[in-house]
Design an enzyme around this catalytic site. Structure first.
Site, PDB file in Angstrom:
ATOM      1  N   HIS A 185      -6.884  71.881 -34.121  1.00 58.04           N
ATOM      2  CA  HIS A 185      -7.459  70.593 -33.721  1.00 58.04           C
ATOM      3  C   HIS A 185      -8.235  70.018 -34.912  1.00 58.04           C
ATOM      4  CE1 HIS A 185      -7.267  71.407 -29.204  1.00 58.04           C
ATOM      5  NE2 HIS A 185      -7.144  72.633 -29.680  1.00 58.04           N
ATOM      6  N   GLU A 231      -4.800  76.999 -24.336  1.00 54.32           N
ATOM      7  CA  GLU A 231      -3.943  76.519 -23.240  1.00 54.32           C
ATOM      8  C   GLU A 231      -2.467  76.532 -23.629  1.00 54.32           C
ATOM      9  OE1 GLU A 231      -5.188  72.592 -22.154  1.00 54.32           O
ATOM     10  OE2 GLU A 231      -7.243  73.237 -21.764  1.00 54.32           O
ATOM     11  N   VAL A 232      -2.194  76.152 -24.858  1.00 58.46           N
ATOM     12  CA  VAL A 232      -0.794  76.018 -25.281  1.00 58.46           C
ATOM     13  C   VAL A 232      -0.461  77.146 -26.259  1.00 58.46           C
ATOM     14  CG1 VAL A 232       0.915  74.529 -26.378  1.00 58.46           C
ATOM     15  CG2 VAL A 232      -0.914  73.511 -24.987  1.00 58.46           C
ATOM     16  N   HIS A 248      -1.871  75.925 -33.067  1.00 54.84           N
ATOM     17  CA  HIS A 248      -2.252  74.549 -33.385  1.00 54.84           C
ATOM     18  C   HIS A 248      -3.685  74.507 -33.851  1.00 54.84           C
ATOM     19  CE1 HIS A 248      -3.007  75.281 -29.104  1.00 54.84           C
ATOM     20  NE2 HIS A 248      -4.042  74.457 -29.193  1.00 54.84           N
ATOM     21  N   ASP A 297      -4.018  64.178 -29.731  1.00 54.94           N
ATOM     22  CA  ASP A 297      -4.196  64.962 -28.512  1.00 54.94           C
ATOM     23  C   ASP A 297      -4.126  64.017 -27.304  1.00 54.94           C
ATOM     24  OD1 ASP A 297      -5.632  67.974 -27.875  1.00 54.94           O
ATOM     25  OD2 ASP A 297      -5.706  66.457 -26.280  1.00 54.94           O
ATOM     26  N   ILE A 298      -3.486  64.460 -26.245  1.00 51.95           N
ATOM     27  CA  ILE A 298      -3.278  63.636 -25.054  1.00 51.95           C
ATOM     28  C   ILE A 298      -4.593  63.419 -24.286  1.00 51.95           C
ATOM     29  CG2 ILE A 298      -2.772  65.441 -23.326  1.00 51.95           C
ATOM     30  CD1 ILE A 298      -0.235  63.799 -22.631  1.00 51.95           C
TER      31      ILE A 298
HETATM   32  P1  AMP Z   1      -5.911  74.564 -26.679  1.00 55.28           P
HETATM   33  O1  AMP Z   1      -6.893  74.742 -25.561  1.00 55.28           O
HETATM   34  O2  AMP Z   1      -6.517  74.832 -28.028  1.00 55.28           O
HETATM   35  O3  AMP Z   1      -4.623  75.325 -26.424  1.00 55.28           O
HETATM   36  O4  AMP Z   1      -5.585  73.021 -26.711  1.00 55.28           O
HETATM   37  C1  AMP Z   1      -4.418  72.447 -26.201  1.00 55.28           C
HETATM   38  C2  AMP Z   1      -4.551  70.966 -26.390  1.00 55.28           C
HETATM   39  O5  AMP Z   1      -3.284  70.379 -26.217  1.00 55.28           O
HETATM   40  C3  AMP Z   1      -5.507  70.280 -25.414  1.00 55.28           C
HETATM   41  O6  AMP Z   1      -6.533  69.615 -26.146  1.00 55.28           O
HETATM   42  C4  AMP Z   1      -4.595  69.305 -24.657  1.00 55.28           C
HETATM   43  O7  AMP Z   1      -5.231  68.087 -24.354  1.00 55.28           O
HETATM   44  C5  AMP Z   1      -3.458  69.112 -25.648  1.00 55.28           C
HETATM   45  N1  AMP Z   1      -2.173  68.722 -25.068  1.00 55.28           N
HETATM   46  C6  AMP Z   1      -1.535  69.286 -24.004  1.00 55.28           C
HETATM   47  N2  AMP Z   1      -0.361  68.676 -23.798  1.00 55.28           N
HETATM   48  C7  AMP Z   1      -0.240  67.707 -24.748  1.00 55.28           C
HETATM   49  C8  AMP Z   1       0.751  66.742 -25.069  1.00 55.28           C
HETATM   50  N3  AMP Z   1       1.892  66.627 -24.355  1.00 55.28           N
HETATM   51  N4  AMP Z   1       0.540  65.910 -26.112  1.00 55.28           N
HETATM   52  C9  AMP Z   1      -0.604  66.006 -26.829  1.00 55.28           C
HETATM   53  N5  AMP Z   1      -1.569  66.903 -26.589  1.00 55.28           N
HETATM   54  C10 AMP Z   1      -1.396  67.745 -25.558  1.00 55.28           C
END
Ligand code: AMP
Length: 121
Positions: free
Chosen positions: A106, A99-100, A104, A33-34
């Protein structure tokens, strides 16, 4: 919700954006994770267009679901967090702050992780 092919994890899967890869097979890609929330914080994503667990569990082929769960276990073992303990988490939708919009999971580990949910809010 339809799948948005411009989301950041879709772009990582297509090789358009870099990632710190931990593991990859036919079904899944795992990368750091970034913005890590624990000493170990890795994301495992399926190699397919699924918005969240809701979409994945309803629409992914069984072979992919099995492959993805096996990849999750392999990644946890690869990270060395099985003995000390770890947590998996998947956010779906607004109340969970997803967010994405690419499914996914974690994996958190490397320290005592505290209560399962924050009491905030
Ligand atoms: P969620 O809130 O479960 O959608 O988590 C999205 C996660 O993606 C967050 O923990 C972000 O830090 C992570 N994230 C966003 N962009 C990137 C990226 N380019 N590379 C790695 N992790 C990312």
């Amino acid at each position: 919700m339809s799948y948005d092919r411009t989301n950041v994890f879709a772009r990582i899967l297509r090789g358009e954006l870099p990632c710190k890869r931990v593991y990859e097979d036919d079904y899944a890609l795992a990368f750091h994770d970034i913005n890590p929330q624990a000493p170990t914080h890795v994301l495992v994503i399926p190699k397919g267009e699924f918005v969240s667990l809701d979409d994945f569990s309803a629409n992914a082929p069984s072979k992919m679901i099995a492959g993805f769960v096996r990849a999750l276990g392999t990644v946890a073992r690869t990270l060395g967090v099985v003995e000390s303990g770890f947590r998996i988490l998947a956010n779906h939708g607004r109340n969970a702050n997803q967010e994405v919009p690419h499914f996914h999971v974690h994996i958190f580990g490397g320290r005592a992780l505290g209560p399962m949910l924050s009491r905030a809010g």
